[in-house]
Design a protein around this motif. Structure first.
Motif, short mmCIF file in Angstrom:
data_model
loop_
_atom_site.label_atom_id
_atom_site.label_comp_id
_atom_site.label_asym_id
_atom_site.label_seq_id
_atom_site.Cartn_x
_atom_site.Cartn_y
_atom_site.Cartn_z
N ASN A 296 12.25 48.98 -20.52
CA ASN A 296 10.96 49.40 -21.06
C ASN A 296 9.97 49.48 -19.90
N GLU A 297 9.60 50.68 -19.51
CA GLU A 297 8.74 50.91 -18.35
C GLU A 297 7.34 50.31 -18.51
N ASP A 298 6.94 50.01 -19.73
CA ASP A 298 5.60 49.47 -19.98
C ASP A 298 5.52 47.95 -19.82
N ILE A 299 6.66 47.31 -19.64
CA ILE A 299 6.70 45.85 -19.57
C ILE A 299 6.80 45.38 -18.13
N SER A 300 6.06 44.31 -17.83
CA SER A 300 6.26 43.61 -16.56
C SER A 300 6.75 42.20 -16.90
N ILE A 301 7.65 41.69 -16.07
CA ILE A 301 8.29 40.40 -16.34
C ILE A 301 8.11 39.48 -15.15
N THR A 302 7.68 38.27 -15.43
CA THR A 302 7.70 37.21 -14.45
C THR A 302 8.77 36.24 -14.94
N ASN B 292 6.40 46.08 -8.64
CA ASN B 292 5.67 44.92 -9.16
C ASN B 292 5.83 44.76 -10.67
N ARG B 293 6.95 45.23 -11.19
CA ARG B 293 7.26 45.06 -12.61
C ARG B 293 8.09 43.81 -12.86
N LEU B 294 8.64 43.24 -11.79
CA LEU B 294 9.47 42.04 -11.91
C LEU B 294 9.15 41.09 -10.76
N LYS B 295 8.88 39.84 -11.14
CA LYS B 295 8.69 38.77 -10.16
C LYS B 295 9.69 37.67 -10.49
N LEU B 296 10.38 37.19 -9.47
CA LEU B 296 11.30 36.06 -9.60
C LEU B 296 10.69 34.90 -8.82
N LEU B 297 10.37 33.83 -9.54
CA LEU B 297 9.67 32.71 -8.92
C LEU B 297 10.42 31.39 -9.14
#
Length: 169
Positions: free
Chosen positions: A39-45, A68-73
């Protein structure tokens, strides 16, 4: 085999997601990322105190990380440092039994989430089938999470091998 399919579980969870800024608590194998990143509208951390799968996930989702749609922390949910209401939905998929302090974790999830909280985890009957944890470990975690959920307005669902708690704010 009676083991639940992650795809079927995500099918039950996806309709509960509200908004487009998602916190994935317990990266693990990247199940939530894989289900939502299309889903191009979603960003995930996605956070996890252990980074054992981060390199593989970084390689798989390099484009989404650059966009910047996905961050792995590398973070524990008990001590995130995120802003109040920073995420529209927070999801913990089969990682709540790893919370070091489930009450503190649930309070933190509540603080940083503006719309929906979804916690799904293994029930004691899944021990040795879906995971290596003892029934006692899973029961203890489940009891704490469900007791918290009952006192904070969550909807609780029990399935044969797993349970979920959900709250829409």
């Amino acid at each position: 085999m009676n083991e639940p399919s992650m795809g079927k579980i995500m099918d039950k969870i996806k309709p509960l997601i509200i908004g487009n800024n998602i916190l994935d608590i317990g990266t693990g194998f990247g199940t939530v990322i894989k289900a939502l990143i299309k889903n191009e509208d979603i960003s995930i951390t996605s956070i996890d105190p252990e980074m054992w799968r981060f390199e593989q996930l970084k390689n798989t989702f390099l484009d989404e990380i650059y966009k910047n749609r996905l961050k792995l922390l590398k973070l524990s949910i008990e001590e995130t440092g995120f802003r109040d209401k920073q995420f529209t939905t927070s999801i913990s998929l089969f990682s709540a039994h790893h919370f070091t302090d489930p009450i503190r974790a649930m309070n933190e999830i509540d603080r940083i989430t503006s719309n929906a909280i979804i916690i799904a985890d293994w029930s004691p009957g899944s021990s040795g089938i879906s995971n290596p944890h003892t029934p006692e470990e899973l029961q203890l975690s489940m009891d704490i999470i469900i007791n918290y959920a009952m006192g904070h307005g969550y909807r609780i669902n029990n399935y044969k091998m797993w349970y979920s708690v959900y709250r829409k704010k």
